[in-house]
Design a protein around this motif. Structure first.
Motif, PDB file in Angstrom:
ATOM      1  N   MET A  96       0.768  -1.142  -0.059  1.00 29.17           N
ATOM      2  CA  MET A  96       0.181   0.004  -0.097  1.00 29.17           C
ATOM      3  C   MET A  96       1.144   1.419  -0.079  1.00 29.17           C
ATOM      4  O   MET A  96       1.717   1.396   0.923  1.00 29.17           O
ATOM      5  CB  MET A  96      -0.884  -0.030   1.237  1.00 29.17           C
ATOM      6  N   ASN A  97       0.585   2.172  -0.659  1.00 28.77           N
ATOM      7  CA  ASN A  97       1.365   3.386  -0.967  1.00 28.77           C
ATOM      8  C   ASN A  97       1.008   4.439   0.064  1.00 28.77           C
ATOM      9  O   ASN A  97      -0.240   4.432   0.860  1.00 28.77           O
ATOM     10  CB  ASN A  97       1.080   4.150  -2.240  1.00 28.77           C
ATOM     11  N   LYS A  98       1.879   5.098   0.736  1.00 27.45           N
ATOM     12  CA  LYS A  98       1.679   6.207   1.660  1.00 27.45           C
ATOM     13  C   LYS A  98       0.870   7.211   0.979  1.00 27.45           C
ATOM     14  O   LYS A  98       1.064   7.700   0.063  1.00 27.45           O
ATOM     15  CB  LYS A  98       2.952   6.690   2.052  1.00 27.45           C
ATOM     16  N   SER A  99      -0.063   7.747   1.998  1.00 30.34           N
ATOM     17  CA  SER A  99      -1.025   8.818   1.505  1.00 30.34           C
ATOM     18  C   SER A  99      -0.270  10.051   1.313  1.00 30.34           C
ATOM     19  O   SER A  99       0.783  10.624   2.147  1.00 30.34           O
ATOM     20  CB  SER A  99      -1.999   8.846   2.567  1.00 30.34           C
ATOM     21  N   PRO A 100      -0.644  10.775   0.371  1.00 33.59           N
ATOM     22  CA  PRO A 100       0.038  12.082   0.058  1.00 33.59           C
ATOM     23  C   PRO A 100      -0.806  13.221   0.814  1.00 33.59           C
ATOM     24  O   PRO A 100      -0.195  14.266   0.680  1.00 33.59           O
ATOM     25  CB  PRO A 100      -0.258  12.135  -1.659  1.00 33.59           C
ATOM     26  N   LYS A 147      -1.582  15.035   4.162  1.00 33.21           N
ATOM     27  CA  LYS A 147      -0.882  15.459   5.560  1.00 33.21           C
ATOM     28  C   LYS A 147      -2.163  15.198   6.509  1.00 33.21           C
ATOM     29  O   LYS A 147      -3.353  15.194   6.394  1.00 33.21           O
ATOM     30  CB  LYS A 147      -0.594  16.757   5.772  1.00 33.21           C
ATOM     31  N   ASN A 148      -1.708  14.644   7.685  1.00 33.23           N
ATOM     32  CA  ASN A 148      -2.272  14.283   8.845  1.00 33.23           C
ATOM     33  C   ASN A 148      -2.518  15.817   9.760  1.00 33.23           C
ATOM     34  O   ASN A 148      -2.027  15.757  10.681  1.00 33.23           O
ATOM     35  CB  ASN A 148      -1.986  13.030   9.690  1.00 33.23           C
TER      36      ASN A 148
END
Length: 123
Positions: free
Chosen positions: A1-5, A7-8
């Motif tokens: 799974m790719n890291k979400s672009p 921001k948190n």
């Protein structure tokens, strides 16, 4: 799974209001907002500490009857160093208080448009 672009990080919140000028004055008085700008005749971008806040008459998001959406739960929380002093300030200014101070920590109130908001004491 790719890291979400994405921001948190919360950049800002939108609060639906019926009258941009009256809401700007009310929120400025209640929250001590000293600066901000009105854009496009329907947005007030408040100069805030932390996440930003935009008051918006939401012409694009009204229902078929032209009714303004409301925050029917306290989805936005404002901080304070003294919850009881803040509660008393709101009470003295005729703000509709939904709850009393709960657990010596927070209370819920309504803005003039009926949006439910919260004040919570910072730790």
């Amino acid at each position: 799974m790719n890291k979400s672009p994405i921001k948190n990080k919360v950049n800002l919140v939108f609060i639906p209001v019926s009258d941009i000028e009256k809401s700007k004055e009310w929120y400025s008085r209640m929250l001590g907002i000293e600066d901000g700008e009105i854009h496009f005749d329907h947005l007030f971008v408040a100069d805030m500490d932390g996440a930003g806040m935009i008051l918006d008459t939401m012409p694009m998001w009204r229902d078929e009857n032209g009714e303004l959406p409301r925050l029917n739960v306290p989805a936005v929380q404002f901080g304070t160093e003294d919850i009881h002093q803040s509660y008393q300030f709101m009470k003295e200014n005729g703000v509709e208080l939904v709850t009393e101070v709960q657990h010596d920590k927070f209370f819920v109130f309504k803005d003039p448009d009926g949006n439910m908001l919260m004040v919570c004491e910072d730790n």
